[in-house]
Design an enzyme around this catalytic site. Sequence first.
Site, mmCIF file in Angstrom:
data_model
loop_
_atom_site.group_PDB
_atom_site.id
_atom_site.type_symbol
_atom_site.label_atom_id
_atom_site.label_comp_id
_atom_site.label_asym_id
_atom_site.label_seq_id
_atom_site.Cartn_x
_atom_site.Cartn_y
_atom_site.Cartn_z
ATOM 1 N N GLU A 69 8.765 16.685 -3.763
ATOM 2 C CA GLU A 69 8.767 15.273 -4.228
ATOM 3 C C GLU A 69 9.571 14.909 -5.113
ATOM 4 O O GLU A 69 9.405 14.002 -6.134
ATOM 5 C CB GLU A 69 7.614 14.563 -3.643
ATOM 6 N N GLU B 22 5.472 17.880 5.119
ATOM 7 C CA GLU B 22 3.607 17.382 5.231
ATOM 8 C C GLU B 22 3.388 16.484 6.191
ATOM 9 O O GLU B 22 4.257 15.196 6.238
ATOM 10 C CB GLU B 22 4.061 17.072 3.379
#
Length: 460
Positions: free
Chosen positions: A83, A230
């Site tokens: 991220e 995820e």
Amino acid sequence: MPSASDVVAILKANQITHVRLYDADAHMLKALANSGIEVMVGITNGEVLGIGESPAAAAAWINKNVASYVPSTNITAIAVGNEVLTSIPNAAAVLVPAMNYLHKALVSSNLNFQVKVSTPQSMDVIPKPFPPSTATFSSTWNSTIYQLLQFLKNTNSYYMLNAYPYHGYTTGNGIFPIDYALFRPLPSVKQIVDPNTLSHYNSMFDAMVDATYYAIDTFNISGIPIIVTETGWPWLGGANEPDATVENAETFNNNLIRRVLNDSGPPSQPTIPINTYIYELFNEDKKAGPLSKRNWGVFFTNGTAVYTLGLSTSNRITGNSSVTFCAAKQNADSAKLQEGLNWACGQGGANCTPIQQGHPCYLPNTYQNHASYAYNDYYQKMHSTGGTCDFDGTATTTTVDPSYGSCIFTGSSNSSTSGGIFPPVAFGPISPQGGSSSLSFETSKAQSLLSSAFLALILL
């Protein structure tokens, strides 16, 4: 945390075939050698800047953390940061250069066909994901996203997406029902429909993935599959986190598994499976923030399961076996399990050799696992003459075959190649561009993945 060798033993005992590491931990990479498990290694966010500014640093990283371990350790992917755009935006300018430098180093080592490079991004890079058909990336990142997609297309790689319906639901101010986040059926009057395409979305998970496909399409670049690196659901939260429960976590992850293993894609890409990593293998008890942030693990560190999780395409998931098995109940009292185990292996006459050290059913080395095997062996031999499956309230009957790996329970007709149930559990990895889908898990030490279709597991 378990040692690296113990983690690998747990993976192998539960037929976990893919693992994601958030770093390139030498102990884990050595322990995974000759295991056959596919490994995704990670470059930490702290390393991205240095690698993005130096081809030499990228080459050194590849030599140290990839080339020196393959082929013994089956490394198949590199996740560059996690991220990055939303967590360390100052590194955005060097993210794609870092990926290019790493890819060129792989080419120099003749590993570019085996090892793919990508970078996981959160849903936050898409400010308005619903309706999916109008989703676009934040204009803040237009240049970087375009470079990223070009890189993925040119290197035959895949877009890595971190997608959390838990966060989408809990921050959505009640716009969507919790059943939509948990993959539960919605009544006909509450169907979620994209008003532009009239596509029906049975889950927030599918909508998130489809929103990302539509956002990619705005750049007129096609042919890049999405893998979910995820997703998951916390099983414990604080007083102001009422949706973080064992029941919801069990429901979400089991329904996710069924969804992923049907090998279909979201409405706009129905033929592309959604390979997925489940977050996470173990809890992260030292993580800062709300209580829920520390309680996403599906395993306790002693190898026992937090809740039942079915990870197989066999009849163990659907429960349609014609054989009735006897298994220890989840969360049964350990002292009572020990008493039941001792009785079954002694006076009960069960064959308990398979749960001795060095034998197929020894791992996971827990009372619950060992008691399940002993209880079932006794029950299969004695139920026709009055033997019961109770053991002082610690056992229950099930049509779900508890066999796993090479540990075959008495009465099972399954081969040793099929998956399992928690406990025991079977996981698999993500197959970036294969024909079947994947699931994965994360842990706070070495994050891993798994697949069957792949089921995957993540270790920090």
